[in-house]
Design a protein around this motif. Sequence first.
Motif, PDB file in Angstrom:
ATOM      1  N   GLY A 100      -4.170   4.499   0.354  1.00 47.89           N
ATOM      2  CA  GLY A 100      -4.080   5.595  -0.608  1.00 47.89           C
ATOM      3  C   GLY A 100      -5.386   6.350  -0.773  1.00 47.89           C
ATOM      4  N   ASN A 114      -1.926  14.412  -1.245  1.00 53.69           N
ATOM      5  CA  ASN A 114      -1.126  13.684  -2.236  1.00 53.69           C
ATOM      6  C   ASN A 114       0.012  12.895  -1.594  1.00 53.69           C
ATOM      7  OD1 ASN A 114      -1.595  13.226  -4.968  1.00 53.69           O
ATOM      8  ND2 ASN A 114       0.307  14.264  -5.541  1.00 53.69           N
ATOM      9  N   LEU A 115       0.538  13.386  -0.482  1.00 54.77           N
ATOM     10  CA  LEU A 115       1.537  12.611   0.262  1.00 54.77           C
ATOM     11  C   LEU A 115       0.943  11.273   0.674  1.00 54.77           C
ATOM     12  CD1 LEU A 115       4.229  12.293   1.853  1.00 54.77           C
ATOM     13  CD2 LEU A 115       3.077  13.455   3.766  1.00 54.77           C
ATOM     14  N   GLU A 138       4.386   3.650  -2.103  1.00 50.53           N
ATOM     15  CA  GLU A 138       5.753   3.268  -1.728  1.00 50.53           C
ATOM     16  C   GLU A 138       5.805   2.131  -0.731  1.00 50.53           C
ATOM     17  OE1 GLU A 138       8.276   6.427  -0.422  1.00 50.53           O
ATOM     18  OE2 GLU A 138       7.762   7.751  -2.092  1.00 50.53           O
ATOM     19  N   ARG A 163      -1.355   9.497  -0.838  1.00 49.16           N
ATOM     20  CA  ARG A 163      -1.369   8.592  -1.994  1.00 49.16           C
ATOM     21  C   ARG A 163       0.034   8.063  -2.290  1.00 49.16           C
ATOM     22  NH1 ARG A 163      -4.505  13.110  -4.545  1.00 49.16           N
ATOM     23  NH2 ARG A 163      -6.721  12.605  -4.362  1.00 49.16           N
ATOM     24  N   GLN A 164       1.011   8.951  -2.242  1.00 52.13           N
ATOM     25  CA  GLN A 164       2.379   8.563  -2.589  1.00 52.13           C
ATOM     26  C   GLN A 164       2.936   7.506  -1.637  1.00 52.13           C
ATOM     27  OE1 GLN A 164       4.279   9.154  -5.157  1.00 52.13           O
ATOM     28  NE2 GLN A 164       6.036   8.055  -4.315  1.00 52.13           N
TER      29      GLN A 164
END
Length: 251
Positions: free
Chosen positions: A240, A169-170, A177, A172-173
Amino acid sequence: MSNRFDGKSVLVTGAASGNGRAIALKFAEEGAAVTVSDLQEEPRRGGDPTHDLIEEMGRDVQFVECDVSKPEDLHDAVAEHVEAFGSLDVMVNNAGIDRQIPIREVESDDYDLLMDINLRGVYFGCQAAIDVMADQADGGAIVNMSSIGGIRGLENSSLYCTSKGGVTNLTRQLALEHGENNIRVNAINPGVIETAMTLEDGDTIDGLLEETPLGRAGQPEEVADGVLFLASDDASFVTGHNLVMDGGFTA
């Protein structure tokens, strides 16, 4: 052989052995200057150090000792890379470990060890890379090493799956950003890969292979192919994404 990474520079953590070694060698084969980063220079199963093999190819290379559980080591490794090669085009956050412990037996030290290396190391490796790439006109590419444990549960692997789920998930985040900085952030989610780490737990591996449609373990070189694809211009519109390479295990 293609030279997709001529003129590019790449930093790979955990590159002395296993997947990291294969990744670093393949980047060098395709033209990149490489920083081999690890706690030690020697492969876990013996043999010549990765950076010596790259030097024999005639590629620019350096070894940088780095404990990925220490953010300052990661920032120092990136700084040494940029000093040596002028830019950081690709960061591969590969270093990781595994521990299979039922949750009722997990001690806080076990938790800290897994999270410090598998998740903290990736998080601050990304931070160190982005600090440089955000100021580069061409941005850069980051590839994180997650796992099938980052998208589903595995027996007695609450620690490992928690750490790798964080990496998934990091990824994707950070893609969300930093797309505006032309930084692509992707991950590899391997299944059973034949490395020194996985071979240490033969019984568990045998069980996982029984659930793998292709009926075999993957090879580090196959993982490296996936990493190079995500880092290359062939994947210029990919960010992502968590690329599952598991022989069909999660199918």
